[in-house]
Design an enzyme around this catalytic site. Sequence first.
Site: not given
Length: 259
Positions: A53-55
């Site tokens: 998951l993106d930051r």
Amino acid sequence: MLEILYQDEWLVAVNKPAGWLVHRSWLDRNEKVVVMQTVRDQIGQHVFTVHRLDRPTSGVLLMALSSEVAHLLAQQFEQHQMQKTYHAVLRGWLEGGATLDYPLVEELDKIADKFATQEPVAQPAVTDYQALAHVEMPVAISRYNTARYTLVEMAPHTGRKHQLRRHMVHLRHPIIGDSAHGDLRQNRGAAAHFGLNRLMLHASALSFTHPVTGEPLVIRAGLDSVWQQMLEQFGWQDQIPDVPRVEFAIDAVQDKPTE
């Protein structure tokens, strides 16, 4: 401590807070608190990532407890056997729902991909989306006299980098808080007036077949305080009843979306 959503002898899934890196990265060499190490210390076992998951994105993050199981789960992701459900808040009013089949050119990173020798090419990218609710707030933002928002549910069939963010931009309804592809003035206004100081994208649920037992699993991740406050302000409390609420000890915030 991270919220553990599911754990057995083969798998562990956590609710990743917004702003957390999944693992140490050149993106932030000084960041010492990351999901993988935190989970490892919390359960006393090594963990293996199978997706990311993106930051700035919150929600369900699944990990394996062995390399063998990680390989089996990775195969499910590659073969599109995982069903992922996201919720997001968009700028403006997006009506109805559809399947968006819009190829995306691979995004290269200035540092990680600086030695790439081939030009990026368009890759297939498919997303189902459905508008759930709309609101118009009496607040002037940018050149508009009022602020309009849409609550949307999305299910990606492919896993391109920033796919959901870029697909919503293609529809001219960027996700609020998207500092990479979104509307800077709208992001600032949403943060100032409604406390939406992060990317409003949440991985709500992950459905898949257990790689060892064959059992069908659905793992859901609760919404943090920013989401809960937003749902109350906009009168959307009952729009996503299957997604629980959660309180984190410290609500993390993404990397300065309003700048």
